[in-house]
Design a protein around this motif. Structure first.
Motif, short mmCIF file in Angstrom:
data_model
loop_
_atom_site.label_atom_id
_atom_site.label_comp_id
_atom_site.label_asym_id
_atom_site.label_seq_id
_atom_site.Cartn_x
_atom_site.Cartn_y
_atom_site.Cartn_z
N MET B 1 -13.29 -105.61 17.08
CA MET B 1 -12.57 -106.86 16.90
C MET B 1 -11.09 -106.33 17.05
N SER B 2 -10.28 -107.01 17.50
CA SER B 2 -8.89 -106.67 17.90
C SER B 2 -7.99 -107.90 18.29
N LEU B 3 -6.88 -107.86 17.40
CA LEU B 3 -6.00 -108.92 17.69
C LEU B 3 -4.88 -108.33 18.35
N ASN B 4 -5.03 -107.06 19.07
CA ASN B 4 -3.95 -106.63 19.70
C ASN B 4 -3.27 -107.30 20.85
N GLY B 5 -4.13 -108.17 21.64
CA GLY B 5 -3.82 -108.70 22.47
C GLY B 5 -2.56 -109.93 22.28
N LEU B 6 -2.99 -110.50 20.91
CA LEU B 6 -2.10 -111.50 20.43
C LEU B 6 -0.55 -110.92 20.43
N ASN B 7 -0.32 -109.72 20.37
CA ASN B 7 1.14 -109.19 20.19
C ASN B 7 2.06 -109.79 21.31
N SER B 8 1.28 -109.80 22.47
CA SER B 8 2.01 -110.07 23.68
C SER B 8 2.68 -111.68 23.57
N LEU B 9 1.78 -112.69 22.87
CA LEU B 9 2.29 -114.04 22.78
C LEU B 9 3.08 -113.99 21.40
N TYR B 10 2.62 -113.52 20.40
CA TYR B 10 3.54 -113.75 19.06
C TYR B 10 4.46 -112.63 19.01
N ARG B 11 5.23 -112.55 19.54
CA ARG B 11 6.29 -111.27 19.73
C ARG B 11 7.27 -111.43 18.33
N GLU B 12 7.74 -110.47 18.09
CA GLU B 12 8.56 -110.49 16.69
C GLU B 12 9.49 -111.51 16.93
N VAL B 13 10.11 -111.76 17.85
CA VAL B 13 11.37 -112.55 17.92
C VAL B 13 10.64 -114.04 18.06
N ILE B 14 9.55 -114.41 18.43
CA ILE B 14 8.85 -115.55 18.54
C ILE B 14 8.63 -116.00 16.94
N LEU B 15 8.15 -115.17 16.33
CA LEU B 15 7.81 -115.15 14.79
C LEU B 15 9.12 -115.45 14.08
N ASP B 16 10.31 -114.80 14.50
CA ASP B 16 11.31 -115.04 13.81
C ASP B 16 11.82 -116.55 13.89
N HIS B 17 11.80 -116.80 15.31
CA HIS B 17 12.57 -118.09 15.43
C HIS B 17 11.58 -119.42 14.65
N SER B 18 10.12 -118.95 14.75
CA SER B 18 9.34 -119.75 14.06
C SER B 18 9.62 -119.99 12.62
N GLU B 19 9.60 -118.76 12.06
CA GLU B 19 9.87 -118.93 10.45
C GLU B 19 11.22 -119.44 10.13
N HIS B 20 12.06 -118.98 10.98
CA HIS B 20 13.84 -119.55 10.55
C HIS B 20 14.17 -120.26 12.06
N PRO B 21 13.69 -121.55 12.24
CA PRO B 21 13.94 -122.09 13.35
C PRO B 21 15.55 -122.50 13.21
N HIS B 22 16.13 -122.27 14.49
CA HIS B 22 17.67 -122.67 14.52
C HIS B 22 17.88 -123.98 15.08
N HIS B 23 18.63 -124.81 14.37
CA HIS B 23 19.02 -126.22 14.85
C HIS B 23 17.80 -127.17 14.24
N LYS B 24 17.24 -126.72 13.37
CA LYS B 24 16.03 -127.64 12.77
C LYS B 24 16.83 -128.47 11.82
N GLN B 25 17.48 -129.66 12.33
CA GLN B 25 17.96 -130.70 11.57
C GLN B 25 18.24 -131.89 12.46
N SER B 26 18.51 -132.97 11.61
CA SER B 26 18.61 -134.31 12.19
C SER B 26 20.29 -134.26 12.17
N LEU B 27 20.66 -134.89 13.32
CA LEU B 27 22.10 -135.03 13.86
C LEU B 27 22.69 -136.51 13.31
N SER B 28 23.93 -136.63 12.61
CA SER B 28 24.47 -137.50 12.15
C SER B 28 25.06 -138.47 13.20
N SER B 29 25.37 -137.75 14.26
CA SER B 29 25.99 -138.38 15.42
C SER B 29 25.42 -138.18 16.89
#
Lengths: 409, 148
Positions: B1-29
């Motif tokens: 059993m191994s999830l090593n292959g997942l590392n190529s998909l879920y790279r650190e930077v991807i997980l960072d963006h997912s946990e702390h998404p940028h510009h995740k807000q509604s705009l007023s204008s």
């Protein structure tokens, strides 16, 4: 008994492979089942020896094909204990069967102001045909709700089904919540109000004994592909007296009596509802699948799956951060188990499990109104069948734990 | 059993963006708004853009989805903010080509910023739609409906 079921894995060649370098653990049986050699070989045998169009030619192959098609019908009749084989209509699958009822019986009998009662746990195939029929006829579509633990609320059913109700259509077993509904009691309630009872048996017939006369349903729909048979063959059971007076579903070859330039008359049931060339190899395969399941015995199938659920459900519930939907009591939960892991999206869960060779479904399971009712976007779903065993259950648990570790949830 | 292959998909930077998404807000204008859904999984993105002339001067998204769809949207908003519509649409096309495995130059990939890391999605065909949903929303909201 268990020994027999332990040995049947060898009948399913597809299970003997590696996926992403791990042994395949197939737990997406609520979507479709795998097929045993016996069924695959039977379809090949039909095409190699007996293939011809049914009910047309006078030649020998035509007779053989016709006989095999009708034999399959009799097998279905006996399997679900219908009174007569002419009450068995072959369709593409449960979706096709339910659309048939909505667009024939429904179209003939529903008028403005009539009520159609379904439940919030319906698959889209037992929801949209009624929703669209209600919209066309200006009829009223009503939903029976759920109890706190995800079972059909029978008290609500008694309130929602009224003298205005013409059709009640409920799933026999949920494809999301793992619950089995009391169709027999629902039929009694429906009939007391002079409504007809339709049941969607797609998740029931593969997993438990079903007796349509005992349930006293007016129509019962299911698919072959979820019960070891090929894709593209399904069944609609209907009571003969209803089928006889219903309008045809589609028009064309093999469903006519006489055709003149401006008028036609229809042949007898069940063929009135089987226009065009039929899926004979599918029906033959379904017949073989029924033989296969019958040789095990549907009560044994049911008990074997109950044992598996009693084994795996407590282990799932023990996993910190994992939520199981539907009843948590294994006695009331089928082999369809929907869950979520913390806030991790089920698609991420399914991709991770796939890397461990474990095939599960993720998504809304064609039940968007149910997802909304439960305040969910989607769930992961593991679903078991007769060729799964405790080792598969252990692999599932291990893969979920690996996933938790990977995503740190 | 191994999830090593997942590392190529879920790279650190991807997980960072997912946990702390940028510009995740509604705009007023917002000047351009669109909602796109992935009917197979129920993912939803509401994309809002503020155009000043033909320049994207503000961008935000709301909705819900998996790790891949959320991080992709986050990285996309970083990539197209303060770009012209023409530049943004070019990036959308590069992204689309990239995840489908078509040839692309390193110079093109550099234009995408963090988003280029999602080229790894090619190995997970079932997840390509998760990554492309936000870019489709961008193209539709900017009036680019070409199929490719």
């Amino acid at each position: 008994m268990d020994k027999q079921l332990q040995q049947i894995r060898k009948d399913f060649p597809i299970l003997n492979q590696k996926v992403n370098d791990e042994p395949l653990v197939y737990l997406d049986n609520a979507a479709t089942s795998q097929k045993p050699n016996q069924v695959i070989d039977e379809v090949v045998r039909y095409y190699k020896n007996d293939n011809a169009n049914t009910r047309r030619g006078v030649h020998t192959l035509g007779e053989r094909a016709t006989e095999e098609f009708e034999t399959a019908r009799q097998k279905v009749q006996q399997f679900i204990n219908a009174k007569e084989s002419r009450e068995i209509i072959f369709t593409k699958g449960a979706t096709d069967s339910l659309n048939l009822v909505a667009s024939t019986y429904g179209e003939d009998n529903i008028a403005a102001g009539d009520e159609i009662v379904i439940s919030i746990m319906e698959h889209h195939s037992n929801l949209i045909p009624w929703q669209q029929l209600a919209n066309r006829k200006k009829a009223i579509l009503k939903y029976i709700g759920l109890t706190a633990d995800g079972q059909l609320d029978m008290e609500d059913a008694k309130k929602k089904i009224t003298d205005k109700t013409k059709i009640v259509s409920i799933t026999h077993a949920s494809n999301v919540l793992g619950v089995t509904n009391d169709i027999k009691q629902l039929a009694q309630i429906a009939h007391a109000h002079k409504a007809i009872m339709v049941a969607d048996g797609a998740q029931a017939v593969p997993h438990m004994p079903v007796d349509v006369q005992d349930l006293n349903v007016d129509f019962y729909a299911f698919s072959g592909h979820k019960m070891l048979a090929p894709m593209g063959i399904g069944v609609l059971y209907g009571k003969a007296d209803l089928l006889k007076v219903m309008s045809p579903y589609q028009y064309g070859g093999e469903m006519i009596d006489f055709v003149e330039k401006y008028q036609s008359t229809w042949t007898d049931i069940p063929w009135k509802f089987e226009a065009g060339t039929q899926n004979v190899s599918g029906a033959v395969g379904l017949g073989k699948a029924i033989d296969y399941l019958s040789s095990i015995g549907m009560e044994n199938v049911e008990n074997y799956e109950k044992d598996l659920v009693a084994y795996v459900l407590p282990k799932l519930l023990e996993i910190d951060g994992l939520t199981v939907y539907g009843p948590h009591d294994a006695d009331h939960h089928s082999g369809v188990i929907s869950f979520n892991l913390q806030n991790l999206h089920p698609h991420d869960v399914a991709t991770a499990l796939d890397m461990d060779g474990v095939a599960i479904r993720a998504g809304h399971h064609c039940a968007q109104p149910l997802m909304k009712y439960l305040n969910l976007v989607a769930t992961a779903r593991a679903s078991f069948y007769i060729y799964n065993n405790k080792q598969d259950a252990d692999e599932l648990i291990q893969a979920i734990c690996d996933t938790k570790e990977f995503f740190k949830v | 059993m191994s999830l090593n292959g997942l590392n190529s998909l879920y790279r650190e930077v991807i997980l960072d963006h997912s946990e702390h998404p940028h510009h995740k807000q509604s705009l007023s204008s917002a000047t351009n708004k669109i909602t796109l859904k992935n009917p197979t999984c129920g993912d939803v993105i509401n994309l809002e853009i503020k155009l000043d002339g033909d320049k994207i001067t503000d961008i935000g998204f709301t909705g819900e989805g998996c790790t891949i769809s959320q991080s992709s949207a986050s990285m996309m908003t970083d990539a197209v903010l303060n770009k012209t519509t023409a530049e943004s649409l070019e990036m959308a096309h590069i992204f689309s080509d990239m995840v489908m495995g078509k040839e692309h130059s390193q110079a093109d990939l550099d234009k995408l910023g963090d988003a280029a890391i999602l080229s790894s999605i090619m190995q997970f065909p079932a997840r390509i739609k998760c990554a492309t949903l936000c870019w489709w929303a961008l193209r539709k909201s900017l009036g680019d409906e070409d199929d490719d």
